[in-house]
Design a protein around this motif. Structure first.
Motif, PDB file in Angstrom:
ATOM      1  N   ALA A  93       1.009  -1.259  -0.088  1.00 49.17           N
ATOM      2  CA  ALA A  93      -0.132  -0.148   0.059  1.00 49.17           C
ATOM      3  C   ALA A  93       0.855   1.296  -0.081  1.00 49.17           C
ATOM      4  O   ALA A  93       0.681   2.133  -0.679  1.00 49.17           O
ATOM      5  N   THR A  94       2.057   1.043   0.693  1.00 52.40           N
ATOM      6  CA  THR A  94       3.067   2.159   0.686  1.00 52.40           C
ATOM      7  C   THR A  94       4.234   1.675   0.675  1.00 52.40           C
ATOM      8  O   THR A  94       4.673   0.738   1.637  1.00 52.40           O
ATOM      9  N   PRO A  95       5.072   1.997  -0.517  1.00 46.80           N
ATOM     10  CA  PRO A  95       6.571   1.425  -0.716  1.00 46.80           C
ATOM     11  C   PRO A  95       7.230   1.964   0.690  1.00 46.80           C
ATOM     12  O   PRO A  95       7.278   2.857   1.180  1.00 46.80           O
ATOM     13  N   VAL A  96       8.386   0.581   1.124  1.00 45.54           N
ATOM     14  CA  VAL A  96       9.308   1.085   2.067  1.00 45.54           C
ATOM     15  C   VAL A  96      10.332   1.306   1.405  1.00 45.54           C
ATOM     16  O   VAL A  96      11.113   0.544   0.828  1.00 45.54           O
ATOM     17  N   THR A  97      11.002   2.619   2.020  1.00 41.56           N
ATOM     18  CA  THR A  97      12.162   2.922   1.190  1.00 41.56           C
ATOM     19  C   THR A  97      13.597   2.421   1.712  1.00 41.56           C
ATOM     20  O   THR A  97      13.309   2.123   3.046  1.00 41.56           O
ATOM     21  N   LEU A  98      14.596   2.370   1.139  1.00 43.07           N
ATOM     22  CA  LEU A  98      15.902   2.060   1.849  1.00 43.07           C
ATOM     23  C   LEU A  98      16.197   2.864   3.248  1.00 43.07           C
ATOM     24  O   LEU A  98      16.781   2.579   4.191  1.00 43.07           O
ATOM     25  N   ASP A  99      15.782   4.105   2.998  1.00 46.24           N
ATOM     26  CA  ASP A  99      16.207   5.126   3.965  1.00 46.24           C
ATOM     27  C   ASP A  99      15.226   4.732   5.118  1.00 46.24           C
ATOM     28  O   ASP A  99      15.837   4.883   6.480  1.00 46.24           O
TER      29      ASP A  99
END
Length: 140
Positions: A93-99
């Motif tokens: 639903a919400t991409p999870v970034t590397l940061d």
């Protein structure tokens, strides 16, 4: 069941490309790193993986399932290289970034943090559940 993370450059093969293949899925070919190849050799039908957009997005965008175990990579005649087949299961639903991953102390030991360049890597069950929660993906 085991969990994995596989990386793709979205300009070469994106989440949308993977989704478009439907239940037939696609070979995860072109991997030319021995450690990544060996991880693919460990994959079993039904294992799940995070689909990670590398390069500019640097984010987990969806979940894939292994639908065929390790076999010769059809993109080369070199017998050293294998691949698996995967199909898209569902988007985050919400991409999870590397940061975000790097900022979360609970993920400090994750391969994505420690071996960030590796294109295929294992994910622990704890990491899996945490990242699914962060991405709004239901864990069964």
């Amino acid at each position: 069941m085991r969990y994995w993370l596989i990386k793709s450059e979205p300009d070469t093969w994106s989440w949308d490309d993977q989704v478009a293949k439907g239940d037939a899925g696609e070979e995860w070919d072109g991997v030319r790193n021995y450690q990544a190849r060996n991880f693919m050799r460990e994959m079993r039908v039904g294992d799940l993986g995070f689909f990670y957009h590398s390069q500019k997005d640097k984010a987990i965008v969806g979940v894939v399932e292994v639908i065929a175990e390790s076999h010769p990579d059809s993109s080369t005649d070199d017998p050293r290289w294998d691949c698996v087949d995967i199909k898209a299961v569902g988007p985050f639903a919400t991409p999870v970034t590397l940061d975000q991953v790097k900022a979360d102390e609970r993920l400090a030991q994750m391969a994505l943090v420690k071996q960030s360049r590796l294109s295929v890597q294992p994910v622990t069950e704890e990491e899996w559940k945490l990242l699914c929660d962060l991405g709004g993906y239901p864990v069964s």
